[in-house]
Design an enzyme around this catalytic site. Structure first.
Site, short mmCIF file in Angstrom:
data_model
loop_
_atom_site.label_atom_id
_atom_site.label_comp_id
_atom_site.label_asym_id
_atom_site.label_seq_id
_atom_site.Cartn_x
_atom_site.Cartn_y
_atom_site.Cartn_z
N ASN A 28 15.06 8.88 0.89
CA ASN A 28 15.58 7.59 1.33
C ASN A 28 17.09 7.65 1.11
O ASN A 28 17.58 7.41 0.02
CB ASN A 28 14.93 6.48 0.50
N ARG A 102 12.97 7.96 5.19
CA ARG A 102 12.98 6.55 5.52
C ARG A 102 14.14 6.34 6.50
O ARG A 102 15.31 6.55 6.17
CB ARG A 102 13.22 5.70 4.27
N HIS A 191 12.10 -3.47 6.72
CA HIS A 191 11.15 -3.36 5.59
C HIS A 191 9.73 -3.07 6.08
O HIS A 191 8.76 -3.41 5.41
CB HIS A 191 11.09 -4.68 4.77
N ARG A 251 23.26 -11.32 1.00
CA ARG A 251 23.28 -11.70 2.43
C ARG A 251 22.86 -13.17 2.57
O ARG A 251 21.96 -13.63 1.88
CB ARG A 251 22.32 -10.83 3.23
N GLU A 396 6.80 2.12 -0.99
CA GLU A 396 7.27 2.61 0.31
C GLU A 396 7.21 4.13 0.39
O GLU A 396 6.94 4.69 1.44
CB GLU A 396 8.70 2.09 0.55
#
Ligand code: ADP
Length: 414
Positions: A28, A102, A191, A251, A396
Site C-alpha cells: 500500500n 492497493r 475505501h 477533510r 484491507e
C-alpha cells in the site's frame, strides 16, 4: 526468489508454529509511506511493516518479523525506491508468489482486481489527475517490483472497483451530460476493499436470511459510508475524489459547491489554496482547532473545550444523516457495520451516531457497545432493535491478498 508457483513453506525457527506458505505480498504505497504485509495463502500468518517519513531525514522502516520481534531500519532521506528495495530484501527469503497493490483510483475502466501489464501501469499513471498523491506512488511500487522481480505476477486492487456496481442514479452528478461522456466526471467512491471486506464478513456472521443490506461506516482519518446490498455497492458517500461525503480528520466532506467561487471573490483565494484548505485544514482539525485525532479531541471535550465538543457533535450528526440517506439505496436494511480506527474503537461516537438516527427504531446494548473496542468483533443491538449493529475490524490487506490470488487464478473464484 522463486519465480514459479511451487509450494514453499516457512516456519518460525523458535516455535515452529507459524506457517508462511505460498505468501502474497501486499503493498500500500502512499505519498510518504508504504504499508506492507506478507500473507500466507491460508491467511493465518503474516509479516507486516511500515516505511514512513519517506524523503525526510527520519525516514525509516518498522518491520515485524515472523516470530513477532520488531526491528527498525533507518534510511535517512530515503524515498519510495530505496524503501521498496529494503522491504523486498527483508522479505526475499519467503519466496512470495505474487504482489497485490492497493490502487486508489482505477477510473471507470476497472471493476475488479487486474493483473499488471503495460496498459494497466500506464492507466495508473494517467489517473494521477484524479488521485495526485496516491497513483504516482502506486506506479513507483509496481515499477520497483518489476525491476527486481520481473517474473513475479503483480495485481492492482483499486479502491474504486467495488463501487462500479453503483447504478447511474447514484454515480452521476446532475451536471451537463457531456462532462460525463467526454471527461468521465462521475462519482467513483473509495475505501472499496474495506467496505467489501466488512460487508462480506457481516453476511458470514449474521443469522439473518439473505440477501443482506448493510450500511458500512468506515470511520478512520478518511471516512466513508456505503450501502451494500447482496454483496454489491449501490451507493457510497465519496465521489469523484475522496473529498465528498462525511466529515473526516482533515477533510471537510460535503460543502456548498458555491463555496469555491465565494472564497475566491471574498478573499481572493486560489483554487489550489481552497483545495488545500478543504483537504488538509478542515474536518475534525478545522472545527476543533486542535487535532485531526479523535482521541485528542475527546479528551479536550471532556475538559470542557467547546470547539472540541462541536467537532464531535458535527462529526456524529453528519455520519448519522448520511447513513439515514444511504438507507434509501437498499431494498432491505439488515444492519450497520462500524469499522476503521474510530468505528472500531470509539463506543461513544457509535452511540452518538445511532442517537442521530432516531426515527429508525434502532436499540442497542450500551455495555456491549462499550466492550467492542481494540480489535474486538461482535454485534451490539438489543433484541427489540429494528436492525443489527456490528463492529467488524477491517482487514484491507487480507482482502487485497484474496483478490490478488483470485485475479491470478491461484484459487477457485467462489
Ligand atoms: P487511517 O484512515 O489513517 O487508516 P485509522 O483507521 O487508523 O486511520 O483511524 C484513525 C482515527 O481513529 C483517528 O482519528 C484516531 O483518533 C481514531 N482512534 C483510534 N483509536 C481510538 C480510540 N481508542 N478512541 C477514539 N478514537 C480512536
Amino acid at each position: 526468489m522463486s519465480d514459479s508457483l511451487s509450494n514453499s513453506t516457512f516456519s518460525d525457527q523458535t516455535t515452529g508454529t507459524h506457517q508462511l506458505t505460498n505468501p502474497t505480498l501486499v503493498l500500500n504505497c502512499g505519498s510518504s509511506s508504504i504499508k506492507y504485509a506478507l500473507i500466507s495463502e491460508d491467511e493465518s500468518t503474516r509479516i507486516t511493516g511500515l516505511a514512513e517519513n519517506l524523503g525526510l531525514d527520519t525516514a525509516r522502516i518498522k518491520h515485524t518479523k515472523l516470530d513477532g520481534k520488531k526491528i527498525e531500519i533507518s534510511i535517512p532521506g530515503g524515498r519510495h525506491k530505496l524503501a521498496l528495495q529494503k522491504i523486498l530484501e527483508l522479505l526475499e527469503q519467503y519466496h512470495f508468489i505474487a504482489v497485490g497493490h492497493r490502487g486508489v483510483h482505477g477510473g471507470r475502466e476497472y471493476s475488479e482486481a487486474v493483473r499488471v501489464d503495460d496498459h494497466v501501469l500506464s492507466e495508473v499513471k494517467r489517473l494521477k489527475i484524479l488521485a495526485p498523491l496516491h497513483n504516482p506512488a502506486n506506479a513507483l511500487g509496481i515499477e520497483a517490483v518489476q525491476a527486481i522481480y520481473p517474473d513475479i505476477p503483480q495485481v492492482v486492487v483499486f479502491d474504486t472497483a467495488f463501487h462500479q456496481t453503483m447504478p447511474p442514479v447514484a454515480y452521476r452528478y446532475p451536471i451537463p451530460k457531456a462532462l460525463y461522456e467526454d471527461e468521465k466526471i462521475r462519482r467513483y467512491g473509495f475505501h472499496g476493499t474495506s467496505h467489501a471486506y466488512v460487508s462480506e464478513r457481516g453476511s458470514a456472521l449474521t443469522q439473518a436470511k439473505g440477501p443482506h443490506g448493510w450500511l458500512t461506516a468506515h470511520l478512520g482519518n478518511g471516512c466513508s459510508a456505503t450501502a451494500v446490498y447482496d454483496g454489491k455497492s449501490l451507493d457510497t458517500s465519496m465521489g469523484l475524489t475522496p473529498l465528498e461525503g462525511l466529515m473526516m480528520g482533515t477533510r471537510s466532506g460535503d460543502v456548498d459547491p458555491g463555496l469555491h467561487i465565494h472564497l475566491k471573490r471574498l478573499l481572493g483565494m486560489s483554487l489550489e489554496e481552497i483545495d488545500k484548505m478543504l483537504n488538509s485544514e478542515s474536518g475534525l482539525l478545522g472545527i476543533s482547532g486542535l487535532s485531526n485525532d479523535l482521541r485528542t479531541i475527546e479528551q479536550a471535550a471532556s475538559e470542557g473545550h467547546a470547539d472540541a465538543q462541536l467537532a464531535i457533535d458535527m462529526f456524529c450528526y453528519r455520519v448519522g444523516k448520511y447513513l439515514a440517506s444511504l438507507s434509501c439505496a437498499m431494498p432491505v436494511f439488515t444492519g450497520i457495520i462500524f469499522t476503521g480506527g474510530i468505528g472500531e474503537n470509539s463506543a461513544t461516537t457509535r452511540a452518538r451516531i445511532l442517537e442521530v438516527m432516531r426515527h429508525f427504531g434502532i436499540k442497542f446494548d450500551a455495555e456491549k457497545n462499550k466492550s467492542l473496542v481494540g480489535g474486538a468483533e461482535g454485534s451490539f443491538q438489543s433484541a427489540d432493535s429494528s436492525i443489527e449493529l456490528w463492529v467488524i475490524p477491517t482487514d484491507e490487506e487480507c482482502r487485497i491478498a484474496q483478490e490478488t490470488r483470485q485475479a491470478l487464478g491461484l484459487e477457485r473464484v467462489e
